[in-house]
Write a protein that holds these residues in place. Structure first.
Motif, PDB file in Angstrom:
ATOM      1  N   ALA A 269      11.432  30.423 -11.373  1.00  0.00           N
ATOM      2  CA  ALA A 269      12.148  29.598 -12.104  1.00  0.00           C
ATOM      3  C   ALA A 269      11.892  28.048 -12.064  1.00  0.00           C
ATOM      4  O   ALA A 269      11.690  27.246 -12.955  1.00  0.00           O
ATOM      5  CB  ALA A 269      13.627  29.716 -12.153  1.00  0.00           C
ATOM      6  N   GLU A 270      11.893  27.683 -10.776  1.00  0.00           N
ATOM      7  CA  GLU A 270      12.023  26.259 -10.426  1.00  0.00           C
ATOM      8  C   GLU A 270      10.621  25.536 -10.727  1.00  0.00           C
ATOM      9  O   GLU A 270       9.635  26.200  -9.885  1.00  0.00           O
ATOM     10  CB  GLU A 270      12.352  25.899  -8.843  1.00  0.00           C
ATOM     11  N   LYS A 271      10.421  24.627 -11.139  1.00  0.00           N
ATOM     12  CA  LYS A 271       9.143  23.755 -11.304  1.00  0.00           C
ATOM     13  C   LYS A 271       9.316  22.501 -10.396  1.00  0.00           C
ATOM     14  O   LYS A 271      10.014  21.322 -10.760  1.00  0.00           O
ATOM     15  CB  LYS A 271       8.876  23.182 -12.751  1.00  0.00           C
ATOM     16  N   THR A 272       9.181  22.660  -8.915  1.00  0.00           N
ATOM     17  CA  THR A 272       9.848  21.531  -8.109  1.00  0.00           C
ATOM     18  C   THR A 272       9.080  20.527  -8.416  1.00  0.00           C
ATOM     19  O   THR A 272       9.621  19.238  -8.134  1.00  0.00           O
ATOM     20  CB  THR A 272       9.534  22.153  -6.651  1.00  0.00           C
ATOM     21  N   GLN A 273       7.882  20.302  -8.726  1.00  0.00           N
ATOM     22  CA  GLN A 273       6.962  19.002  -9.161  1.00  0.00           C
ATOM     23  C   GLN A 273       7.715  18.328 -10.002  1.00  0.00           C
ATOM     24  O   GLN A 273       7.630  16.836  -9.953  1.00  0.00           O
ATOM     25  CB  GLN A 273       5.546  19.465  -9.507  1.00  0.00           C
ATOM     26  N   TRP A 274       8.337  18.728 -10.998  1.00  0.00           N
ATOM     27  CA  TRP A 274       8.959  18.179 -12.069  1.00  0.00           C
ATOM     28  C   TRP A 274      10.364  18.009 -12.274  1.00  0.00           C
ATOM     29  O   TRP A 274      11.133  17.648 -13.193  1.00  0.00           O
ATOM     30  CB  TRP A 274       8.205  18.501 -13.605  1.00  0.00           C
ATOM     31  N   GLY A 275      11.035  19.034 -11.547  1.00  0.00           N
ATOM     32  CA  GLY A 275      12.615  19.206 -11.665  1.00  0.00           C
ATOM     33  C   GLY A 275      12.848  20.016 -12.839  1.00  0.00           C
ATOM     34  O   GLY A 275      13.977  19.740 -13.278  1.00  0.00           O
ATOM     35  N   THR A 276      12.258  20.688 -13.230  1.00  0.00           N
ATOM     36  CA  THR A 276      12.423  21.544 -14.542  1.00  0.00           C
ATOM     37  C   THR A 276      12.555  22.982 -14.165  1.00  0.00           C
ATOM     38  O   THR A 276      12.331  23.625 -13.183  1.00  0.00           O
ATOM     39  CB  THR A 276      11.204  21.289 -15.676  1.00  0.00           C
ATOM     40  N   LEU A 277      12.642  23.919 -15.154  1.00  0.00           N
ATOM     41  CA  LEU A 277      12.664  25.260 -15.075  1.00  0.00           C
ATOM     42  C   LEU A 277      11.809  25.770 -15.945  1.00  0.00           C
ATOM     43  O   LEU A 277      11.330  25.640 -16.936  1.00  0.00           O
ATOM     44  CB  LEU A 277      14.084  25.685 -15.628  1.00  0.00           C
ATOM     45  N   GLU A 322       4.279  24.603  -2.356  1.00  0.00           N
ATOM     46  CA  GLU A 322       3.791  24.635  -0.939  1.00  0.00           C
ATOM     47  C   GLU A 322       3.806  26.363  -0.510  1.00  0.00           C
ATOM     48  O   GLU A 322       4.483  27.137  -0.910  1.00  0.00           O
ATOM     49  CB  GLU A 322       4.594  23.732   0.092  1.00  0.00           C
ATOM     50  N   GLU A 323       3.146  26.655   0.425  1.00  0.00           N
ATOM     51  CA  GLU A 323       2.968  28.081   1.041  1.00  0.00           C
ATOM     52  C   GLU A 323       4.556  28.363   1.408  1.00  0.00           C
ATOM     53  O   GLU A 323       5.076  27.640   2.249  1.00  0.00           O
ATOM     54  CB  GLU A 323       2.238  28.108   2.064  1.00  0.00           C
ATOM     55  N   GLY A 324       4.972  29.546   0.877  1.00  0.00           N
ATOM     56  CA  GLY A 324       6.475  29.943   1.217  1.00  0.00           C
ATOM     57  C   GLY A 324       7.316  29.599   0.063  1.00  0.00           C
ATOM     58  O   GLY A 324       8.608  30.114   0.168  1.00  0.00           O
ATOM     59  N   GLU A 325       7.152  28.710  -0.834  1.00  0.00           N
ATOM     60  CA  GLU A 325       7.766  28.590  -1.981  1.00  0.00           C
ATOM     61  C   GLU A 325       7.850  29.625  -3.077  1.00  0.00           C
ATOM     62  O   GLU A 325       8.249  29.321  -4.411  1.00  0.00           O
ATOM     63  CB  GLU A 325       7.474  26.898  -2.401  1.00  0.00           C
TER      64      GLU A 325
END
Length: 637
Positions: A269-277, A322-325
């Motif tokens: 769900a997490e788009k960590t790069q953009w802080g979105t879903l 990243e690896e593991g994410e």
């Protein structure tokens, strides 16, 4: 909501992921029930224990207008009489955890002006269109064998009243259309105009997927903008973002108290790069939501295409992580198989419902067959942005010309794969923001050389196979990079160098549109032939662009150094007399005026793999276009 066979069928299709017009079922719709006019509200909220409609009409008191469950799969509906256009509303949802949520309608057609976040009722079919001629012509147009030159723009920073205070779509139509038409572009591409809470997301982090942003007016105001573009012979493409959505509380996040539109698994769900879903592409109802949304913009607003943002972020579970994410798919790979299936399903639905539109993928990897039909294993888009060409060319053109010979492959490598997809060559907003500098200011050298490099770059771009896209401001040589809270520096056109660049872009478009060799065979190998790709020492390349008529053939010679060459031999594909029909070095464009003013007669001496050649002047930091005006026999008669 009345029960009928047709309604039951629509609900069935919605839950199967196959309701292509879900916005006609869900949302707020003007209806007459039992002789009373009002609005039917329908929402999908399977996690909610209770759903109510609230707004100023009932003092935001959810007890006054409860919704009833239509089925066991989470569709709720109610009819409220005596409501009209402009009614402000939200859904009040009681979650399984006992919390009350206030959510905007996922299918709302309009919203309040930010920072307010409620939905606003608006009739869908009251606008009277006047673009029948354009729409009929579009049905007959061969998209692949036609000129396509796109002016990408962000309305709020093209021109504004003051920072964060904008003109209306209708006012923008009156300003933008004559400007773009004068420049010769075939299409406008708008950064997203769906509702979004934060101006500086530029519309790429949305809350209202069906709502035209109220920053610029109403849905009918936007229809007017498109209608006027069409009446003046300009197509309209919209940036569209099915890859992710923002987390603002009024939006889609945890709709009803649990993940619904987004994946339940945070790793997906997490788009960590953009802080979105990320949307849950495997959920049927989400497929109905997104596919219907694409069709909604194309059908209801007569748009000529969608540029689909961040496709790579949909295709890869590992994107931006990243690896593991992230977790691999069932076969151990990084591909999001549900997203791949969704993209193919979406494109099939779009082309069945709205034939002959543009579906352009902004896809930044080497995923194969992006613009190939699904029946041959492709993703089903009909165009892909050529990010490889863009990155190579910008890296090359930013170098001091003295170093370019060591990196000659950057301007030739793209021809190894130029016909593997239907490509658009993009110089978009992403390349002129966040410290990357404007296109003009990327150029090396002194003031004159910067403009000469820019002219040469643009001419090479328009001579290279592939359709074209340029971001606003490039056309007059914006010096500053894109300032998204300010409007363009139009006052620069008071200066000769910038006025000359605008004139140049207009003339380049005229050359482009008038010569089929520059677009007819964009996606076929027979449309391009190298004459000399290997002169790295002088940083000169030459090639031929072909069309279905041999007399329309063009010879293009590009010099990426500030050195002038006289009596330079260029092999040409046919004997006769050649004329320089365009050069970026013309004085009225700001060039040095090293022209080939006389007709160029071929010499019957083989050169550069051709049976004959011409001797010409090669201007500095410039591109020359040659066309055969007559055969040798015609010239002698």
């Amino acid at each position: 909501m009345a029960t009928s066979t047709a309604l039951d069928h629509d609900i069935y299709l919605f839950h199967q992921g196959n309701l292509r017009y879900a916005y006609q079922l869900l949302g707020a719709h003007f209806e007459t029930q039992n002789g009373e006019e009002g609005i039917r509200f329908t929402v999908w909220a399977p996690h909610a224990v209770e759903v109510n409609v609230v707004g100023s009409f009932n003092d935001w008191d959810g007890s006054q207008h409860p919704m009833k469950k239509v089925n066991d799969n989470g569709i709720w509906s109610t009819f409220i009489p005596n409501l009209s256009t402009g009614t402000v509303y939200k859904y009040e949802l009681l979650t399984p955890h006992g919390h009350l949520q206030l959510k905007a309608d996922p299918y709302a057609f309009s919203s309040e002006l930010r920072p307010n976040t409620a939905s606003v009722t608006y009739p869908l079919h009251q606008y009277d269109w006047n673009d029948e001629e354009w729409m009929n012509q579009r049905k007959e147009t061969n998209l692949y064998e036609s000129p396509l030159s796109i002016y990408e723009l962000h309305l709020g920073s093209w021109k504004n009243i003051e920072p964060e205070v904008f003109y209306n779509f209708r006012e923008y139509a009156n300003m933008i259309i004559p400007y773009v038409k004068d420049l010769g572009y075939t299409h406008i591409e708008l950064l997203p105009v769906n509702e979004h809470p934060f101006d500086r997301s530029w519309g790429y982090q949305a809350t209202g997927y069906y709502a035209v942003t109220s920053r610029y007016g109403t849905p009918d105001d936007f229809k007017y903008f498109v209608d006027q573009c069409h009446q003046h012979g300009i197509g309209v493409i919209l940036d569209w973002v099915p890859g992710h959505f923002c987390k603002d509380e009024q939006g889609l996040r945890r709709f009803g108290g649990e993940p619904l539109y987004e994946y339940e698994n945070p790793a997906k769900a997490e788009k960590t790069q953009w802080g979105t879903l990320t949307f849950d592409f495997g959920r049927n109802e989400v497929q109905s939501f997104l596919i219907s949304n694409a069709i909604y913009w194309l059908k209801e607003f007569h748009l000529d295409g969608l540029r689909v943002d961040a496709v790579a972020s949909m295709l890869y579970l590992s994107f931006g992580k990243e690896e593991g994410e992230w977790e691999p798919n069932e076969y151990g790979g990084p591909e999001n198989l549900e997203a791949v299936a969704f993209i193919r399903k979406m494109n099939e639905a779009v082309f069945e419902e709205v034939p002959n539109v543009l579906m352009m993928a902004e896809e930044s990897t080497s995923w194969p067959l992006v613009s190939a039909p699904t029946y041959v294993g492709g993703l089903g888009f009909n165009y892909k942005w050529n990010m490889g060409w863009m990155n190579d060319m910008l890296k090359y053109i930013e170098m001091d010309p003295i170093h370019r010979k060591y990196h000659h492959n950057l301007i030739t490598f793209s021809l190894f794969y130029a016909f593997s997809e239907n490509f658009v060559l993009p110089i978009s907003h992403d390349e002129v923001v966040h410290g990357k500098k404007s296109l003009l200011n990327k150029m090396p050298g002194d003031y004159w050389q910067k403009f000469a490099n820019l002219r040469a770059f643009l001419a090479f771009m328009y001579a290279h196979p592939g359709k074209k896209l340029l971001f606003m401001g490039t056309e007059f040589g914006q010096f500053d990079e894109w300032k998204d809270l300010e409007d363009l520096d139009f006052e620069l056109m008071d200066y000769d160098s910038h006025a000359s660049i605008k004139h140049y872009v207009g003339q380049l478009h005229q050359l482009y549109r008038e010569h089929p060799a520059l677009w007819e065979f964009d996606h076929q190998e027979e449309g391009f032939e190298w004459i000399d790709a290997n002169n790295y020492e002088q940083s000169i390349v030459s090639f031929v662009r072909n069309s279905s008529c041999s007399r329309d053939q063009l010879v293009i010679v590009c010099n990426f150094t500030p050195v002038v060459y006289h009596d330079y031999k260029v092999g040409v594909p046919a004997e006769g007399v050649y004329e320089e029909v365009f050069t970026s070095d013309a004085v009225h464009f700001g060039g040095s005026g090293q022209l080939n003013g006389n007709l160029l007669h071929t010499s019957n001496v083989p050169w550069q793999g051709q049976n004959q050649h011409v001797s010409m002047t090669i201007p500095p930091l410039a591109v020359s276009f040659l066309k055969r005006t007559s055969t040798l026999e015609e010239d002698m008669s």
